[in-house]
Write an enzyme that holds these catalytic residues in place. Structure first.
Site: not given
Ligand code: AMP
Length: 282
Positions: A36, A39, A149, A152, A186-187
């Site tokens: 999203h 990322h 990000g 987290d 966003l997640s």
């Molecule tokens: P993930 O795919 O959930 O493991 O996240 C991958 C990276 O994207 C991690 O460093 C997260 O902290 C970052 N991330 C996830 N959601 C967001 C967001 N809403 N804003 C900024 N970074 C994010």
């Protein structure tokens, strides 16, 4: 953009990148996919440092507990690759579990008590698993920068700590949380929310901002926390996992606001776990 799921092929791609871009630095953005704008903001941050941005997509089994969503984690590799290509990523590494952890793999990383605090209390294997996969990706790709990000926040803190304590020659860059218009961070896991839950979830950021305002106005943390938890439960959240105020430079819990104060929260909407964090004084 080159895409590979194979470690050896990755090494060859990286070697040819290095040969063609003498002395250019590499920035790594690890993800679990279902990408999203959050990322993509990390990719942009990485591109501020170097043109050689490598992204990884890997749902790491070691950071999921037995009853968590590893098997159901959202996936859309075609869309992810399209987004990464448009964003200007040079290489994407998309290994499967066997490629990362071949038969007999048994090495572990233990990062100590912080792995059991905050999110680690409910997810005791999580942060050691994160550190294991991130270390492996750092060793495979040998980037000068790693971008993570603030969404987290505990993860970002722990990775900085690991890199510092293990003398890894990598600069960790934190990127601010990207939110929907209503404030919900966003997640990838937001796709689990149905319409009703999504409406409730949108209250979270507003409640956190109000909590920060109360604290700035001098309200005691203990009282402000109790009131916020009560309001969140009235909003429809099922259970507050934790809501703490920490000094963001140490992750020590604090009761009195200072310029480094950050609020960390995890809570459940039915069985869906959401996390968020904000600075108290921006
Ligand atoms: P993930 O795919 O959930 O493991 O996240 C991958 C990276 O994207 C991690 O460093 C997260 O902290 C970052 N991330 C996830 N959601 C967001 C967001 N809403 N804003 C900024 N970074 C994010």
């Amino acid at each position: 953009m080159e895409v590979t799921s194979n470690r050896l092929e990755l090494k060859n791609i990286l070697a040819s990148l290095n040969a063609n871009n003498y002395a250019q630095e590499v920035a790594l953005v690890p993800t679990m996919g279902a990408l999203h704008q959050g990322h993509l903001s990390l990719i942009d941050k990485a591109l501020e440092k170097t043109e050689q941005v490598i992204a990884t997509i890997f749902v790491n089994p070691f950071q999921f507990g037995a009853n968590e969503d590893f098997a159901h984690y959202p996936k859309d590799i075609t869309k992810d690759l399209e987004m990464l290509s448009k964003a200007g990523v040079k290489v994407v590494f998309t290994p499967n579990v066997g490629e990362m952890y071949p038969e007999g793999f048994s090495t572990n990383i233990s990062i100590g008590p912080l792995a059991r605090a905050f999110c680690g209390a409910a997810r005791p294997e999580h942060f050691d698993g994160v550190c294991l996969v991130v270390s492996k990706l750092f060793n495979l790709i040998q980037p000068q920068y790693g971008v993570f990000g603030e969404k987290d926040f505990q993860q970002l803190f722990i990775i900085k700590k690991m890199v510092s304590e293990l003398d890894m020659p990598i600069k960790i860059i934190g990127a601010p949380t990207i939110r929907n218009d209503d404030g919900l961070a966003l997640s990838s896991r937001n796709s689990y929310l149905n319409t009703q839950q999504r409406k409730i979830a949108s209250q979270l950021y507003a409640r956190m901002c109000t909590l920060a305002e109360w604290l700035q106005a001098g309200m005691r943390f203990k009282d402000a926390r109790a009131q916020t938890c009560q309001l969140l439960l009235e909003d429809g959240f099922s259970k507050i996992d934790y809501l703490d105020m920490v000094d963001q430079n140490s992750l020590d819990c604090i009761e009195i606001v200072n310029s480094s104060a950050r609020l960390l929260i995890a809570l459940y909407l039915d069985n869906i776990r959401l996390i968020d964090n904000i600075k108290v004084i921006t």
